[in-house]
Motif scaffolding. Structure first.
Motif, PDB file in Angstrom:
ATOM      1  N   LEU A  54      37.348  46.574  27.475  1.00 33.17           N
ATOM      2  CA  LEU A  54      37.233  45.305  27.576  1.00 33.17           C
ATOM      3  C   LEU A  54      36.171  44.795  28.681  1.00 33.17           C
ATOM      4  CD1 LEU A  54      40.654  43.849  26.994  1.00 33.17           C
ATOM      5  CD2 LEU A  54      38.801  43.851  25.454  1.00 33.17           C
ATOM      6  N   SER A  55      36.307  45.691  29.827  1.00 30.94           N
ATOM      7  CA  SER A  55      35.446  45.419  31.157  1.00 30.94           C
ATOM      8  C   SER A  55      34.186  45.916  31.026  1.00 30.94           C
ATOM      9  CB  SER A  55      36.290  46.148  32.265  1.00 30.94           C
ATOM     10  OG  SER A  55      37.779  45.831  32.300  1.00 30.94           O
ATOM     11  N   ALA A  56      33.344  45.111  31.797  1.00 35.05           N
ATOM     12  CA  ALA A  56      32.070  45.437  32.043  1.00 35.05           C
ATOM     13  C   ALA A  56      31.519  45.194  33.358  1.00 35.05           C
ATOM     14  CB  ALA A  56      31.053  44.943  30.611  1.00 35.05           C
ATOM     15  N   PRO A  57      31.929  45.839  34.227  1.00 38.21           N
ATOM     16  CA  PRO A  57      31.675  45.581  35.596  1.00 38.21           C
ATOM     17  C   PRO A  57      30.240  46.178  35.933  1.00 38.21           C
ATOM     18  CG  PRO A  57      32.989  47.360  35.505  1.00 38.21           C
ATOM     19  CD  PRO A  57      32.838  47.001  34.281  1.00 38.21           C
ATOM     20  N   SER A  58      29.859  45.439  37.059  1.00 38.93           N
ATOM     21  CA  SER A  58      28.497  45.838  37.760  1.00 38.93           C
ATOM     22  C   SER A  58      28.595  47.362  38.078  1.00 38.93           C
ATOM     23  CB  SER A  58      28.087  45.164  38.952  1.00 38.93           C
ATOM     24  OG  SER A  58      27.331  45.583  39.625  1.00 38.93           O
ATOM     25  N   PRO A  71      39.146  32.969  36.596  1.00 42.38           N
ATOM     26  CA  PRO A  71      39.154  32.181  35.397  1.00 42.38           C
ATOM     27  C   PRO A  71      38.366  31.041  35.741  1.00 42.38           C
ATOM     28  CG  PRO A  71      41.322  32.210  36.171  1.00 42.38           C
ATOM     29  CD  PRO A  71      40.728  33.348  36.907  1.00 42.38           C
ATOM     30  N   ARG A  72      38.501  30.571  36.877  1.00 42.63           N
ATOM     31  CA  ARG A  72      37.965  29.261  37.306  1.00 42.63           C
ATOM     32  C   ARG A  72      36.413  29.274  37.454  1.00 42.63           C
ATOM     33  NH1 ARG A  72      40.779  28.621  43.087  1.00 42.63           N
ATOM     34  NH2 ARG A  72      40.148  30.788  42.991  1.00 42.63           N
ATOM     35  N   ALA A  73      35.955  30.501  37.378  1.00 45.44           N
ATOM     36  CA  ALA A  73      34.362  31.042  37.385  1.00 45.44           C
ATOM     37  C   ALA A  73      34.226  31.087  35.992  1.00 45.44           C
ATOM     38  CB  ALA A  73      34.050  31.812  38.339  1.00 45.44           C
ATOM     39  N   ALA A  74      34.718  31.101  35.128  1.00 43.27           N
ATOM     40  CA  ALA A  74      34.269  31.309  33.591  1.00 43.27           C
ATOM     41  C   ALA A  74      33.811  29.928  32.948  1.00 43.27           C
ATOM     42  CB  ALA A  74      35.342  31.977  33.034  1.00 43.27           C
ATOM     43  N   HIS A  75      32.825  30.239  32.058  1.00 39.03           N
ATOM     44  CA  HIS A  75      32.269  29.297  31.352  1.00 39.03           C
ATOM     45  C   HIS A  75      32.844  29.242  29.831  1.00 39.03           C
ATOM     46  CE1 HIS A  75      29.391  28.251  34.007  1.00 39.03           C
ATOM     47  NE2 HIS A  75      28.906  29.600  34.298  1.00 39.03           N
ATOM     48  N   PRO A 129      26.252  41.293  39.437  1.00 33.63           N
ATOM     49  CA  PRO A 129      26.976  40.399  40.710  1.00 33.63           C
ATOM     50  C   PRO A 129      26.620  39.092  40.600  1.00 33.63           C
ATOM     51  CG  PRO A 129      26.222  42.545  41.435  1.00 33.63           C
ATOM     52  CD  PRO A 129      25.841  42.467  39.972  1.00 33.63           C
ATOM     53  N   GLY A 130      27.579  38.226  40.980  1.00 35.94           N
ATOM     54  CA  GLY A 130      27.160  36.702  41.016  1.00 35.94           C
ATOM     55  C   GLY A 130      27.294  35.983  39.817  1.00 35.94           C
ATOM     56  N   ALA A 131      27.426  36.766  38.356  1.00 38.93           N
ATOM     57  CA  ALA A 131      27.694  36.066  37.418  1.00 38.93           C
ATOM     58  C   ALA A 131      28.802  35.869  36.881  1.00 38.93           C
ATOM     59  CB  ALA A 131      26.826  36.938  36.179  1.00 38.93           C
ATOM     60  N   ALA A 132      29.062  34.761  35.870  1.00 35.50           N
ATOM     61  CA  ALA A 132      30.477  34.130  35.545  1.00 35.50           C
ATOM     62  C   ALA A 132      31.082  35.286  34.764  1.00 35.50           C
ATOM     63  CB  ALA A 132      30.083  33.217  34.701  1.00 35.50           C
ATOM     64  N   PRO A 133      32.279  35.270  34.859  1.00 30.77           N
ATOM     65  CA  PRO A 133      32.937  36.409  34.249  1.00 30.77           C
ATOM     66  C   PRO A 133      32.627  36.311  32.465  1.00 30.77           C
ATOM     67  CG  PRO A 133      34.382  35.190  35.561  1.00 30.77           C
ATOM     68  CD  PRO A 133      33.332  34.613  35.610  1.00 30.77           C
ATOM     69  N   GLN A 134      32.979  37.520  31.944  1.00 23.69           N
ATOM     70  CA  GLN A 134      32.547  37.356  30.514  1.00 23.69           C
ATOM     71  C   GLN A 134      33.800  37.197  29.802  1.00 23.69           C
ATOM     72  OE1 GLN A 134      29.503  40.458  28.907  1.00 23.69           O
ATOM     73  NE2 GLN A 134      30.523  41.633  31.079  1.00 23.69           N
ATOM     74  N   ILE A 135      33.634  36.307  28.573  1.00 20.36           N
ATOM     75  CA  ILE A 135      34.610  35.895  27.673  1.00 20.36           C
ATOM     76  C   ILE A 135      34.655  37.007  26.565  1.00 20.36           C
ATOM     77  CG2 ILE A 135      35.860  34.609  26.056  1.00 20.36           C
ATOM     78  CD1 ILE A 135      34.811  32.348  27.590  1.00 20.36           C
ATOM     79  N   VAL A 136      35.575  38.119  26.752  1.00 27.23           N
ATOM     80  CA  VAL A 136      35.526  39.467  25.673  1.00 27.23           C
ATOM     81  C   VAL A 136      36.381  39.190  24.462  1.00 27.23           C
ATOM     82  CG1 VAL A 136      34.505  40.829  27.491  1.00 27.23           C
ATOM     83  CG2 VAL A 136      37.162  40.536  27.214  1.00 27.23           C
ATOM     84  N   ALA A 137      37.295  38.344  24.604  1.00 30.31           N
ATOM     85  CA  ALA A 137      38.293  38.087  23.393  1.00 30.31           C
ATOM     86  C   ALA A 137      38.600  36.642  23.309  1.00 30.31           C
ATOM     87  CB  ALA A 137      39.149  38.799  23.068  1.00 30.31           C
ATOM     88  N   THR A 138      38.749  36.107  22.199  1.00 25.86           N
ATOM     89  CA  THR A 138      39.594  34.753  22.122  1.00 25.86           C
ATOM     90  C   THR A 138      40.861  34.920  21.459  1.00 25.86           C
ATOM     91  OG1 THR A 138      37.385  33.591  22.324  1.00 25.86           O
ATOM     92  CG2 THR A 138      39.224  32.290  21.347  1.00 25.86           C
ATOM     93  N   PHE A 139      41.892  34.605  22.066  1.00 22.34           N
ATOM     94  CA  PHE A 139      43.111  34.709  21.114  1.00 22.34           C
ATOM     95  C   PHE A 139      43.486  33.542  20.652  1.00 22.34           C
ATOM     96  CE2 PHE A 139      45.045  38.113  24.394  1.00 22.34           C
ATOM     97  CZ  PHE A 139      44.172  39.072  23.662  1.00 22.34           C
ATOM     98  N   VAL A 140      43.215  32.278  21.004  1.00 21.01           N
ATOM     99  CA  VAL A 140      43.717  31.018  20.602  1.00 21.01           C
ATOM    100  C   VAL A 140      42.315  30.168  20.627  1.00 21.01           C
ATOM    101  CG1 VAL A 140      45.065  28.919  20.493  1.00 21.01           C
ATOM    102  CG2 VAL A 140      45.957  31.153  20.881  1.00 21.01           C
TER     103      VAL A 140
END
Length: 201
Positions: A54-58, A71-75, A129-140
């Motif tokens: 799941l993870s794709a860190p820098s 989660p507050r930084a995600a789109h 670095p500095g980018a928004a977290p990635q959404i890697v799965a949607t459960f609902v």
């Protein structure tokens, strides 16, 4: 709301919708919410497409120092009109066992009244670095019109109670369908399990 009047979500809850990257584990729950409830326990459902991790860190972020995504930084892919998506619950854990924590966020549109539907998203660290977290799965998906209660992350398992409506005549304040579910990373993909309805065989 009396719990005895709340019916279970139907067996189609475990159906998956083939979308790249995002796995909508509860896609067919819309049909179940409209059609009504069933005491039948569905089989486990597997994602049709999922990354091996799941993870794709820098590359600049050492494994030992990896932090759970904020989660507050995600789109979030939600249409809230003039409102904004708000994180109403969150929990973090290393869901795929790669040593880097993910964050699972319960999100809904921020409104002063009503009961807007929820979305449940899995977030990984951004690729740079500095980018928004990635959404890697949607459960609902909020489009499914469900609310989420009893949300928790314990180890590699994510659990929740999904609340829905048996018809459009049911007031949006008072969902009359429910089903306890959990998701767990297994063999390179998330597996959804809808728990047995109390009293079923």
């Amino acid at each position: 709301m009396e719990s005895s009047r709340v019916q279970p979500l139907g067996p189609d809850l475990a159906h998956t919708r083939p979308r790249p990257v995002h796995w909508i584990a509860t896609a067919a729950a819309v049909a179940a919410v409209v059609a009504g409830a069933s005491a039948f326990q569905p089989a486990d459902a597997k994602a049709s497409a999922a990354p091996t991790t799941l993870s794709a860190p820098s590359a600049d972020l050492p494994l030992a120092k990896a932090k759970a995504p904020d989660p507050r930084a995600a789109h979030y892919p939600m249409d809230c009109g003039r409102a904004e998506p708000g994180v109403v619950d969150r929990a973090s854990g290393d869901l795929d066992g790669d040593g880097r924590p993910e964050t699972v966020a319960v999100v809904r549109c921020e409104t002063a009244a009503g009961n807007p539907p929820s979305g449940v998203y899995v977030l990984a660290q951004p690729s740079r670095p500095g980018a928004a977290p990635q959404i890697v799965a949607t459960f609902v998906d909020p489009k499914e019109g469900m609310s989420v209660q009893d949300f928790a992350v314990r180890g590699t398992k994510v659990s929740a109670t999904l609340l829905g409506y048996s018809s459009t005549k049911v007031p949006r304040c008072c969902p009359d369908l429910q089903r306890k579910v959990n998701w767990q990373w297994r063999d390179g993909e998330f597996v959804l399990k809808a728990l047995p309805v109390p009293g079923s065989v």
